[in-house]
Design a protein around this motif. Structure first.
Motif, PDB file in Angstrom:
ATOM      1  N   PRO A 122       0.789  -1.232   0.000  1.00  0.00           N
ATOM      2  CA  PRO A 122       0.000   0.000   0.000  1.00  0.00           C
ATOM      3  C   PRO A 122       0.821   1.283   0.000  1.00  0.00           C
ATOM      4  N   THR A 123       2.122   1.197   0.326  1.00  0.00           N
ATOM      5  CA  THR A 123       2.976   2.387   0.307  1.00  0.00           C
ATOM      6  C   THR A 123       3.766   2.507  -0.989  1.00  0.00           C
ATOM      7  N   GLY A 124       3.616   1.520  -1.894  1.00  0.00           N
ATOM      8  CA  GLY A 124       4.240   1.612  -3.215  1.00  0.00           C
ATOM      9  C   GLY A 124       5.463   0.760  -3.442  1.00  0.00           C
ATOM     10  N   ALA A 125       5.932   0.021  -2.437  1.00  0.00           N
ATOM     11  CA  ALA A 125       7.122  -0.829  -2.605  1.00  0.00           C
ATOM     12  C   ALA A 125       6.751  -2.098  -3.364  1.00  0.00           C
ATOM     13  N   HIS A 126       7.572  -2.458  -4.338  1.00  0.00           N
ATOM     14  CA  HIS A 126       7.308  -3.626  -5.175  1.00  0.00           C
ATOM     15  C   HIS A 126       7.988  -4.872  -4.597  1.00  0.00           C
ATOM     16  N   PHE A 127       7.313  -6.005  -4.744  1.00  0.00           N
ATOM     17  CA  PHE A 127       7.858  -7.284  -4.308  1.00  0.00           C
ATOM     18  C   PHE A 127       7.173  -8.386  -5.104  1.00  0.00           C
ATOM     19  N   GLY A 128       7.714  -9.589  -5.009  1.00  0.00           N
ATOM     20  CA  GLY A 128       7.143 -10.702  -5.742  1.00  0.00           C
ATOM     21  C   GLY A 128       6.624 -11.795  -4.827  1.00  0.00           C
ATOM     22  N   LEU A 129       5.724 -12.618  -5.367  1.00  0.00           N
ATOM     23  CA  LEU A 129       5.288 -13.863  -4.745  1.00  0.00           C
ATOM     24  C   LEU A 129       5.823 -15.001  -5.595  1.00  0.00           C
ATOM     25  N   TRP A 130       6.272 -16.062  -4.953  1.00  0.00           N
ATOM     26  CA  TRP A 130       6.809 -17.203  -5.679  1.00  0.00           C
ATOM     27  C   TRP A 130       6.281 -18.498  -5.062  1.00  0.00           C
ATOM     28  N   GLN A 131       5.642 -19.327  -5.890  1.00  0.00           N
ATOM     29  CA  GLN A 131       5.211 -20.645  -5.466  1.00  0.00           C
ATOM     30  C   GLN A 131       6.120 -21.663  -6.147  1.00  0.00           C
ATOM     31  N   SER A 132       6.955 -22.307  -5.358  1.00  0.00           N
ATOM     32  CA  SER A 132       7.988 -23.184  -5.904  1.00  0.00           C
ATOM     33  C   SER A 132       7.406 -24.432  -6.547  1.00  0.00           C
ATOM     34  N   LYS A 133       8.013 -24.801  -7.668  1.00  0.00           N
ATOM     35  CA  LYS A 133       7.848 -26.133  -8.243  1.00  0.00           C
ATOM     36  C   LYS A 133       9.260 -26.723  -8.354  1.00  0.00           C
ATOM     37  N   GLN A 134       9.890 -26.602  -9.522  1.00  0.00           N
ATOM     38  CA  GLN A 134      11.264 -27.107  -9.661  1.00  0.00           C
ATOM     39  C   GLN A 134      12.299 -26.161  -9.046  1.00  0.00           C
TER      40      GLN A 134
END
Length: 260
Positions: free
Chosen positions: A116-128
């Motif tokens: 909500p403050t504008g900082a970017h990040f990622g989500l990662w759901q592992s497979k290999q």
């Protein structure tokens, strides 16, 4: 925690990667700086490169599209076990999902978000691909903190989305985020004095054996020192920009990191 990692806990930083306009130049800079070797992917991955220490993945780098709205930057990714559910939680708590969730071949599933403050990040759901295979040792990631002018809002967002417990540090506007017994990330509220014209962003730290030598090497390789080496209770640290302008911190840890 030992430096070798096979799987990251859900709700904790699992991976870092760099989006850069020139992969060859980036490999030359970071290879010279950290001693990384590279496993360069095929054309269909746009030559996405795995950065390795002793044959184990510690970070990634990919070519930034010319029309990308964001500047060259390092990004941090949090491990999740149901990326669609976590993307919904990001939205529920006031964040934005800008890309995905989407499959990345057989490696895993990806979403790119902002808080909500504008900082970017990622989500990662592992497979290999299970994220960084070494942490908390020279050449590998060791710490991640979001820098924002609204620390309370960011703190509450990450705590709610990832099930983390925030704890306030004495004497400064800084919260550590905890997953059980492990300290996994931080939230730093900037105070309007030190370079805070920059938008909210995640700052990630690489462990090094010698902060001063690393900073000297970074300048020799075409990087810039944004904050010179300084001693902290956690180790001697500095902030650096690579030749394309992507920023990161380096730190010689005062003691072996506990947790990730």
């Amino acid at each position: 925690m030992m430096p070798a990692v096979d799987k990251h806990a859900v709700g904790t930083p699992a991976w870092m990667d760099l989006m850069t306009p020139d992969l060859e130049k980036a490999r030359a800079f970071y290879g010279g700086l950290f001693g990384w070797k590279f496993q360069v992917g095929p054309k269909e991955t746009h030559f996405y490169s795995m950065c390795q220490v002793d044959g184990r993945n510690v970070a990634g780098m990919g070519e930034r599209p010319r029309d990308a709205p964001l500047p060259p930057a390092w990004s941090v990714y949090f491990e999740v076990d149901d990326i669609d559910a976590y993307a919904a939680r990001v939205r529920k708590h006031g964040g934005h999902v800008g890309m995905g969730p989407m499959d990345v071949m057989d490696a895993g599933r990806l979403a790119f978000c902002s808080d909500p403050t504008g900082a970017h990040f990622g989500l990662w759901q592992s497979k290999q691909h299970h994220g960084a295979q070494r942490v908390n040792e020279p050449g590998s990631m060791t710490w991640h903190e979001v820098n924002t002018r609204d620390g309370a809002r960011a703190r509450d967002f990450y705590a709610a989305v990832f099930g983390l417990e925030p704890k306030k540090m004495e004497g400064m506007e800084y919260w550590t985020l905890h997953k059980g017994p492990d300290v996994v990330a931080g939230v730093y509220q900037t105070n309007g004095k030190e370079g805070t014209s920059a938008p909210a962003h995640w700052m990630s730290y690489f462990a090094v054996a010698d902060t001063d030598a690393t900073v000297k090497k970074a300048t020799e390789l075409g990087g810039k020192v944004l904050a010179p080496p300084m001693d902290t209770p956690y180790g001697r640290m500095a902030v650096v920009a690579d030749p394309a302008g992507a920023t990161f911190s380096v730190i010689k840890l005062a003691m072996p990191a506990q947790g990730k």
